[in-house]
Write an enzyme that holds these catalytic residues in place. Sequence first.
Site, PDB file in Angstrom:
ATOM      1  N   ASP A   1       0.839  -1.198   0.000  1.00 38.30           N
ATOM      2  CA  ASP A   1       0.000   0.000   0.000  1.00 38.30           C
ATOM      3  C   ASP A   1       0.877   1.251   0.000  1.00 38.30           C
ATOM      4  OD1 ASP A   1      -2.328  -1.484   0.084  1.00 38.30           O
ATOM      5  OD2 ASP A   1      -2.475  -1.421   2.266  1.00 38.30           O
TER       6      ASP A   1
ATOM      7  N   TYR B   1       6.072  -8.494   8.696  1.00 39.31           N
ATOM      8  CA  TYR B   1       5.740  -7.082   8.834  1.00 39.31           C
ATOM      9  C   TYR B   1       5.949  -6.600  10.264  1.00 39.31           C
ATOM     10  CZ  TYR B   1       3.157  -7.788   4.448  1.00 39.31           C
ATOM     11  OH  TYR B   1       2.808  -8.095   3.152  1.00 39.31           O
TER      12      TYR B   1
ATOM     13  N   ASP C   1      -7.074   1.905   7.473  1.00 40.90           N
ATOM     14  CA  ASP C   1      -5.811   2.540   7.852  1.00 40.90           C
ATOM     15  C   ASP C   1      -6.058   4.039   7.988  1.00 40.90           C
ATOM     16  OD1 ASP C   1      -5.845   3.594   5.276  1.00 40.90           O
ATOM     17  OD2 ASP C   1      -4.190   2.378   4.541  1.00 40.90           O
TER      18      ASP C   1
ATOM     19  N   ARG D   1      -4.099  -4.731   7.131  1.00 38.79           N
ATOM     20  CA  ARG D   1      -5.191  -3.792   7.449  1.00 38.79           C
ATOM     21  C   ARG D   1      -6.408  -4.544   7.990  1.00 38.79           C
ATOM     22  NH1 ARG D   1      -6.948  -0.865   2.577  1.00 38.79           N
ATOM     23  NH2 ARG D   1      -5.698  -2.299   1.306  1.00 38.79           N
TER      24      ARG D   1
END
Length: 297
Positions: A38, A65, A79, A176
């Site tokens: 993203d 992540y 987000d 997300r």
Amino acid sequence: MFGFINLDKPTAWTSHDCVARVRRLLKTKRVGHGGTLDPLATGVLPIAVGAATRLLQFLPTPKAYRATIRLGIKTTTDDLAGEVLQVRSAAAVTRERLIEALKMFRGTLQQVPPIYSAIQVDGQRLYKLARKGESVLPEPRTVEVYKIEVLDWQVLDSAHPEVTLQIACGPGTYIRSIARDLGEVLQTGGTLARLVRTQSCGFDLADSLSLETLEEQVTQGSLLLADPAAALKDVPHYALDGQFATRWCQGRSVEVDSDAMGEAWVRVHDASAHFLGMGLLSEGFLVPKVVLNATTV
């Protein structure tokens, strides 16, 4: 040019923006990436150059992540880039309660992707439908979360604490969605505040290059692309001698001695350990699927 770039994607850049920049820097159109990030996310974005674009499909799929989730806020995009839908106090959430809730996010999960995502429904991207105001709920998909652990618990704003998680997962997992669903479990709402991809396709953040460093190395002529064979080191290899290597590079299957059951992908090398491409072992034959001979590379 032939190989991979382990790029540290900057924030506000799309993955396509990075590919376009690398194309201009290297003056070549044959550039692709592995695993979209993203725009607000940063971190490892593997870039394939030249014939290495044909090898992206064979790179390792696990990803890792470092994600910071803000509790007490729910947004349209899951987000901080989205419109705020709900604000609640999460002051009652403790670290202990959070750790207990995270147990629900390990293993095989049924996960609903964000409405604002690149998934296609009836040939249209979900984010395009969402921007038109069309409400389309994506189908749940099966994903794997191998590890999810608390790295930090920040209470700068007692009503909206932030938790930083370390997450290791399989392909197709939306961080997300984890932020959104964790907020639902805690009954506070949650949204992703920051995201850094620390591992992808076998590449690590510690070894990544910023765009600025990449530009400097290209200007100085010192850029070294990552060896595709090294990137595929976890794939079993098969060596071919002499005429068999030549035959295989001509796109012809080679009869081989193999104990492989069913079908298996292998890295193919010649007797001098030169990487020739990717083949499929099947019923006693090595079938060429991606051939990288001298003219291809």
